[in-house]
Scaffold this active site. Structure first.
Site, mmCIF file in Angstrom:
data_model
loop_
_atom_site.group_PDB
_atom_site.id
_atom_site.type_symbol
_atom_site.label_atom_id
_atom_site.label_comp_id
_atom_site.label_asym_id
_atom_site.label_seq_id
_atom_site.Cartn_x
_atom_site.Cartn_y
_atom_site.Cartn_z
ATOM 1 N N ASP A 42 11.757 47.956 46.005
ATOM 2 C CA ASP A 42 12.662 46.884 45.561
ATOM 3 C C ASP A 42 11.849 45.644 45.193
ATOM 4 O OD1 ASP A 42 11.981 46.062 48.109
ATOM 5 O OD2 ASP A 42 14.023 45.503 48.696
ATOM 6 N N ASP A 81 13.366 52.979 47.192
ATOM 7 C CA ASP A 81 13.586 51.912 48.178
ATOM 8 C C ASP A 81 15.043 51.464 48.073
ATOM 9 O OD1 ASP A 81 12.628 50.233 50.107
ATOM 10 O OD2 ASP A 81 11.576 48.877 48.745
ATOM 11 N N LYS A 111 13.530 54.916 51.272
ATOM 12 C CA LYS A 111 12.953 54.032 52.303
ATOM 13 C C LYS A 111 14.011 53.002 52.676
ATOM 14 C CE LYS A 111 9.778 50.686 51.417
ATOM 15 N NZ LYS A 111 10.495 49.490 51.893
ATOM 16 N N GLU A 113 14.451 49.417 54.853
ATOM 17 C CA GLU A 113 13.896 48.352 55.696
ATOM 18 C C GLU A 113 14.649 48.446 57.023
ATOM 19 O OE1 GLU A 113 13.421 44.480 53.977
ATOM 20 O OE2 GLU A 113 12.296 45.272 52.278
ATOM 21 N N GLU A 180 4.410 46.662 57.694
ATOM 22 C CA GLU A 180 4.012 45.587 56.774
ATOM 23 C C GLU A 180 3.661 44.313 57.540
ATOM 24 O OE1 GLU A 180 6.569 45.053 53.389
ATOM 25 O OE2 GLU A 180 5.521 43.228 52.754
HETATM 26 O O1 KIV Z 1 9.202 47.103 47.805
HETATM 27 C C1 KIV Z 1 8.016 47.363 48.055
HETATM 28 O O2 KIV Z 1 7.136 47.360 47.186
HETATM 29 C C2 KIV Z 1 7.674 47.689 49.437
HETATM 30 C C3 KIV Z 1 6.240 47.944 49.772
HETATM 31 C C4 KIV Z 1 5.452 46.704 49.693
HETATM 32 C C5 KIV Z 1 6.078 48.630 51.062
HETATM 33 O O3 KIV Z 1 8.533 47.759 50.258
#
Ligand code: KIV
Length: 270
Positions: A42, A81, A111, A113, A180
């Site tokens: 994202d 994401d 993914k 968060e 992170e």
């Molecule tokens: O959105 C993204 O690029 C991320 C990475 C930095 C892990 O979540």
């Protein structure tokens, strides 16, 4: 095409490589280089779409980029994401939004968060066949709560909570965990504690893998976080090419004969 099982098996073996990509040509470059995982992050919001943060990214928006990347990739595992508030509010919406990335856009995993609110959701997604990569430490979708992007897990209590959450997400079925902007000794401890691979960004050398934002890694971004590294200077190359193009058009040296075609049958026209 690698699966989440292949990635799980790599924990503690050779280091896992992961980069973001948001479009087909970039995904092709990353895939051809043998990168294990491509994250359609994202971060597209601030890296590509001109937003200040990732907060405005929508499900339709990320879906568009996930489709472009998936169509270009032969070998890497493609992870979508999930944007801010596309998960964790309503369970059915969360599952449908994540499922759409696999069903319609060709991703192999999502993914999230993560936090206390994603443990049960991770379990539900995994049970339904949606592989989940968890993400702890600095979770940029919380920027309005943090008031910036501070390092996380820096005191004993926060570090212990993060370790607990990492274990809870592994038990819930997450196949890997992004860490992170956390102290490297905390990342090392979490990595040691988990069977699934950890993938670090600003988390030191002891994770099972590393991830960077593509534009930071190749040197397109004007600013990069202190924990990132520019492995090239693509921005300089792009600027030079655009300058050359402008000069060539303005000086009328482009297009020349090699880039033009004159049709003899049109002699009456011109
Ligand atoms: O959105 C993204 O690029 C991320 C990475 C930095 C892990 O979540």
């Amino acid at each position: 095409m690698p699966t989440v099982r292949d990635l799980r098996a790599k924990a503690g073996d050779e280091p896992i490589t992961m980069l973001t990509a948001y479009d087909a040509p970039t995904a092709e470059i990353v895939d051809d280089a043998g990168v294990d995982v491509i994250l359609v992050g994202d971060s597209v919001g601030n890296v590509v779409l001109g937003h200040e943060t990732t907060v405005p990214v929508t499900v339709d928006g990320i879906a568009h980029h996930v489709g472009a990347v998936s169509r270009a990739v032969d070998d890497a595992l493609v992870v979508a994401d999930m944007p801010f508030l596309s998960f964790g509010v309503d369970e059915t919406d969360s599952l449908e939004n994540a499922g759409r990335m696999l069903k319609e856009e060709g991703a192999q995993a999502v993914k999230l968060e993560s936090g206390p609110h994603t443990v049960d959701l991770t379990e539900k997604m995994v049970r339904l066949g949606i592989p989940v990569m968890a993400h702890l430490g600095l979770t940029p979708q919380h920027v309005n709560q943090y008031g910036g992007y501070p390092r996380q897990g820096t005191d004993q209590e926060a570090a212990e909570r993060m370790l607990e959450l990492a274990i809870e997400h592994e038990e819930a079925g997450a196949f890997s965990l992004v860490l992170e902007h956390v102290p490297s000794n905390l990342a090392a401890r979490i990595t040691e504690e988990l069977d699934v691979p950890t993938i670090g960004i600003g988390a030191g050398p002891d994770c099972d893998g590393q991830v960077l934002v593509f534009d930071d890694a190749v040197g397109i971004s004007e600013w990069t976080p202190s924990f990132s590294k520019q492995f090239g200077n693509v921005r300089e190359e792009m600027e030079a090419a655009v300058d050359d193009y402008v000069s060539a058009v303005e000086s009328e040296t482009f297009p020349g004969d090699a880039h033009s075609y004159e049709e003899r049958d049109l002699e009456d026209i011109y």
